[in-house]
Design an enzyme around this catalytic site. Structure first.
Site, PDB file in Angstrom:
ATOM      1  N   TRP A 270      13.337  22.726 -50.648  1.00 41.76           N
ATOM      2  CA  TRP A 270      12.442  24.072 -50.306  1.00 41.76           C
ATOM      3  C   TRP A 270      12.893  25.306 -51.141  1.00 41.76           C
ATOM      4  O   TRP A 270      13.554  25.174 -51.422  1.00 41.76           O
ATOM      5  CB  TRP A 270      13.017  23.870 -49.001  1.00 41.76           C
ATOM      6  N   CYS A 399       8.000  11.400 -22.431  1.00 47.35           N
ATOM      7  CA  CYS A 399       9.199   9.667 -21.785  1.00 47.35           C
ATOM      8  C   CYS A 399      10.364  10.519 -20.532  1.00 47.35           C
ATOM      9  O   CYS A 399      10.313  10.186 -19.465  1.00 47.35           O
ATOM     10  CB  CYS A 399       9.682   9.468 -23.383  1.00 47.35           C
ATOM     11  N   HIS A 935      14.814  10.665 -26.857  1.00 44.57           N
ATOM     12  CA  HIS A 935      13.855   9.421 -26.061  1.00 44.57           C
ATOM     13  C   HIS A 935      14.320   9.440 -24.566  1.00 44.57           C
ATOM     14  O   HIS A 935      16.041   9.696 -24.388  1.00 44.57           O
ATOM     15  CB  HIS A 935      14.021   8.789 -26.830  1.00 44.57           C
TER      16      HIS A 935
END
Length: 973
Positions: A270, A399, A935
């Protein structure tokens, strides 16, 4: 590219995953930004393109209608009803993906019937019901069939990508289609069920235009998904006046010459637009990414130059730009990017992309994500399907919702109310069925509990699956399957949009906290059930449906015993909640010897890596076996793949810490006239619910204000006895705090849980100053300090991270009734009930025809949320006066003084109570460094067997990871 696809612009976002299904681009973890324009001219030409080549004699399978005379009769009936056909135009919503009352689609047996008047879809089992409810007669009948593609075409689509692109030659063929779709359409007239195949030039122009408009329009589900992902990168406020140091260097145009100025790495680089420094990006939550050199440079420069651009993503049209500024800390756009890059010798016009964008990197992470222990990686999981074993497809970071819903639908009260009464609920649904919570809940329940997924019959089971029972595992054949099920999952987009509507987080496509969603779900469900009234009552009382809210199965009363250290007087404040939240005392780990040995080996590996050595031989003890130290020599390699050793904490230690007596500073004792002193506090459960939800607080905020996760194992038992933690209220010989207008630091009065005029806790100016220095507004900082009872900057920051999206986060503090919003999701309406309604919100609601009292009551019932208050008012149109009166009576009850014993008894009576022995029936686990990413997976015990629900994948569990759970559900024995 087809004409329809040419009208779409596909734009990916961070956290997205594109899937291509059945030849159509559909939403997974991604967003489609659709051009709103639609061409509705040349209707006849469009209509002939949409229809299949056929004559008026061709019939949709299963519908009998023969002879030219019958065709004439059908056309005559269509002409008579043609005025009812309506042509949708943007932004009208067309519900053509699935049935309003089931998950039937055009691919389902019998196809899908689309009303030409309401643009709502219905399966073959519900189209007659819609005709009865609405009087609509004209429906577009769509029947689709899957036809497998040739094998060679499928293999070509699955070839390894050769370039960084989605689709096209050599690009990522994400979820490439293996089928093509054959479509048949007809106009159906109800109630006769007459059918006329399409296209047909004899149709009235209004009907042809309506059909063409329906087929051309984007589905309502697609529009909802677009809205969820509609998070355009905002323009950085630092771009216009960005200060750039003198150009002391020119960035080479050859990517091979780009390196991190600090570490020398060549990937994920970056460029700081202000200083010209090239640094490595930050590490991702899963360990990938960079080493954070770019961020360290920004901090070393006094946080003065916040904008960085990712080298390799620069093209003539833009690049990935990130802002490190604390008040942005996100991907942004820089209108002057070309000018800022030119300062360092980079000409955007001549640049080409050589690095993966942040979106493409996210696609890689999604495709290669490993779930390890929580998803039981490596275990031979046996798929299971049928009623009670239906999965939920991931809609893009959904989820958390899927896992919570799987837990909820194991509760019998849910089925008794929403599945057993489904026919009555559907028959009484309003015209705007898509906005009716009860109907959408019943639709979801019919799928999850009864197996009504709306898909064609399943494929034959493989021989391996059929013989699994011989290996000690129940065969999927043991589960009775719905004969109309092929895919064992449904896509709950309509339900997600409805429940999340008006909520700043749950209406988005961002990952959320499962426990917060559980609380929100209970609140929405309770509000809808009160509005539904008799709709949820059953004529057959034997099915167990009752008038009480379903959420009562989870609600319980907490009881705190607070004793003033000077006067000795006690108080017993209570509160209603639905979650027992436990901290994890890592210091109580039982495997400290193994932990120390592992840390020692890790330290040796680090030294070996620095020295460049290959191995180190140790003759000392490296662990413990059976309580004795091992004397065997071990080789410690620098690149060992040894699994980490985590602290193992008993579940009882978590309970003991919650119930332990703690000290309180700054307690305002009513017995001392409001004087602040020390006190002791002890927590108990005054009532015990039918289902107890336990949350293990694995996530915290580190000293550098970054969210962290406790890597720890907790041994959660199969059965739990909480009777020893039951609260019994005031005891003989205890002197209660007198009823007084003063309140203590815990937000409760001396002798009453609902003081008449409580004294407001003043925010600690030091804590407020620290939060303001981090970029938060003064009002929000003050709220955080008061909410955490001035416990410190770290606790206040933790509260900020959880509540910064609250609608009243930046509102000024007024009276004590305005601050209980800090109570969090466990008491969503308590603080808002007596808070003054926002005058602007009241004015907005009264503009729709409601009076001031009704508008104020709606805002109080919905914690000040304007969007939710509007929904509340419109959902109570049939019983608005009674609903408003109920809210006002609750407000009056909350402000009325009462004694400690009476208040405790009265509040406890609103919760169920029973024996305190429980059995573990399910838990939700989370993978990721914090609840905003990662998740969720659910494990649920059904019929004596553990089952894993990983979104749309459902299987028998081999090794349920109970020690890694986040939310646990216990059922009363």
């Amino acid at each position: 590219m087809s004409e329809r696809q040419d009208r779409k612009k596909v734009q990916l976002r961070i956290g997205q995953r594109v899937t291509r299904h059945e030849g159509r681009i559909r939403l997974g973890q991604k967003r489609l930004n659709l051009d709103a324009g639609r061409a509705y001219s040349r209707v006849a030409e469009d209509f002939s393109r949409f229809g299949r080549k056929s004559s008026t004699k061709k019939r949709v399978p299963g519908v009998e209608c023969a002879g030219q005379g019958m065709d004439f009769a059908i056309l005559q009936a269509i002409h008579e009803c043609s005025s009812s056909a309506r042509v949708p135009v943007p932004p009208d919503q067309v519900f053509k993906d699935e049935c309003m009352f089931s998950f039937d689609t055009p691919l389902s047996k019998g196809g899908l019937y689309l009303s030409l008047n309401t643009w709502q879809g219905f399966g073959k089992d519900y189209v007659s019901l819609d005709h009865t409810r609405t009087g609509n007669r004209l429906y577009l009948h769509e029947v689709w069939k899957k036809v497998p593609l040739p094998q060679e075409q499928q293999e070509a689509q699955e070839a390894k990508p050769e370039r960084m692109a989605l689709g096209g030659g050599g690009g990522f063929q994400v979820g490439a289609p293996k089928h093509k779709i054959e479509e048949e359409r007809a106009i159906v007239v109800l109630p006769e069920m007459w059918s006329l195949a399409l296209p047909n030039a004899a149709l009235p122009e209004q009907v042809s235009a309506a059909v063409a408009g329906i087929l051309a329009a984007d589905s309502a589900n697609l529009q909802d998904e677009v809205a969820e992902w509609e998070e355009e990168r905002r323009v950085s406020k630092y771009a216009a006046g960005l200060e750039q140091q003198p150009a002391h260097r020119l960035i080479p145009s050859n990517p091979a010459e780009w390196r991190c100025d600090e570490t020398g790495v060549t990937e994920n680089l970056w460029l700081n637009l202000g200083t010209g420094h090239i640094g490595s990006g930050r590490q991702n939550w899963d360990g990938s990414g960079g080493n954070g050199a770019a961020m360290r440079h920004f901090e070393a420069k006094g946080s003065k130059y916040p904008l960085v651009v990712k080298l390799g993503t620069i093209t003539p049209t833009g690049a990935d730009v990130f802002s490190y500024a604390t008040d942005e800390n996100d991907m942004v756009t820089d209108p002057k990017l070309a000018e800022h890059l030119q300062h360092w010798g980079i000409n955007m016009v001549g640049m080409q992309k050589t690095e993966k964008t942040m979106t493409e990197l996210q696609i890689d992470l999604n495709m290669s994500f490993e779930f390890d222990r929580i998803t039981e990686k490596g275990a031979q999981l046996h798929p299971i399907s049928g009623p009670g074993y239906v999965g939920l497809k991931n809609l893009g970071n959904s989820c958390y919702m899927n896992s919570v819903l799987q837990l909820l639908w194991t509760v019998p009260a849910m089925s008794e109310r929403y599945v057993n009464n489904a026919a009555s609920i559907f028959a009484t649904a309003p015209a705007s069925t898509q906005s009716d919570f009860c109907a959408q809940m019943s639709k979801l329940g019919m799928a999850m509990v009864m197996g009504r997924t709306g898909a064609p019959p399943p494929q034959a089971l493989s021989s391996a699956a059929a013989t699994s029972h011989e290996n000690g595992h129940p065969s999927p054949m043991d589960i009775q399957e719905d004969p109309a099920t092929e895919e064992n999952s449904v896509r709950p987009q309509r339900f997600k949009s409805l429940v999340g509507r008006g909520h700043p987080e749950f209406s988005s496509a961002r990952q959320q906290d499962a426990e917060e969603y559980f609380q929100h779900m209970l609140e929405v469900m309770t509000r809808a059930e009160r509005a539904a009234g008799v709709r949820l009552s059953s004529s057959d009382a034997s099915n167990g449906a009752s008038a009480e809210p379903t959420a009562r199965a989870f609600q319980w009363q907490s009881e705190d015993r607070i004793q003033c250290s000077q006067s000795g007087c006690v108080s017993y404040p209570t509160a209603t909640t639905s979650t027992l939240s436990l901290t994890i005392p890592v210091e109580s780990a039982t495997n400290k010897a193994e932990l120390n040995a592992f840390k020692e080996r890790e330290s040796k590996r680090a030294r070996l890596k620095e020295a460049g050595a290959s191995a180190y031989i140790s003759g000392g003890s490296e662990g413990a076996s059976g309580g004795a130290a091992s004397q065997a020599s071990q080789a410690v390699t620098r690149d060992s793949g040894e699994d980490p050793v985590l602290p193992r904490v008993p579940f009882q230690a978590c309970l003991d810490q919650w119930a332990a007596e703690t000290s309180m500073e700054g307690y305002a004792s009513a017995a001392l006239g409001g004087q602040r002193t020390q006190a002791t506090k002890r927590s108990r459960l005054r009532t015990l619910p039918d289902y107890l939800i336990v949350q293990l607080r694995r996530y915290y905020v580190a000293k550098d204000w970054t969210p962290k996760k406790l890597e720890v194992l907790v041994d959660v038992p199969d059965q739990l006895d909480l009777e020893h933690l039951r609260g019994h209220g005031p005891q003989p010989g205890e002197e209660l705090q007198p009823e007084d207008a003063s309140s203590n630091a815990a937000g409760t009065s001396g002798g009453s849980s609902t003081p008449a005029a409580p004294q407001q806790l003043q925010p600690d100016e030091g804590i407020v100053a620290q939060l303001i220095s981090m970029g938060f507004a003064q009002n929000g900082a003050q709220r955080a300090a008061v909410a955490t009872k001035n416990a410190g900057a770290e606790a206040a920051m933790d509260w900020v991270l959880q509540h910064m999206e609250d609608p009243d986060f930046n509102d000024p503090l007024s009276d004590p009734a305005a601050t209980p919003a800090a109570q969090g999701p466990s008491a969503p309406a308590a603080g808002a009930a007596s808070a003054a309604a926002n005058p602007e919100s009241v004015a907005m609601l009264t503009s729709f025809g409601f009076n001031d009292v009704q508008a104020s009551a709606a805002l109080q019932a919905c914690s000040g949320s304007l969007d939710r208050a509007g929904d509340w008012l419109f959902s109570h149109t049939d019983d608005l006066d009674a609903a408003v009166a109920n809210v006002l009576s609750q407000q009056q009850a909350a402000s009325a003084p009462s004694s400690s014993a009476d208040a405790s008894a009265g509040s406890a009576s609103s919760c169920k109570d029973g024996p305190g022995k429980y059995e573990l029936v399910g838990f939700v686990s989370h993978m990721g460094s914090n609840t905003a990413c990662g998740h969720y997976v659910a494990h649920i015990k059904k019929a004596g067997r553990w089952v894993i629900f990983n979104d749309d994948k459902v299987a028998l569990s081999e090794h349920p990871p109970r020690d890694l759970g986040y939310m646990y559900m216990f059922k009363r024995l």
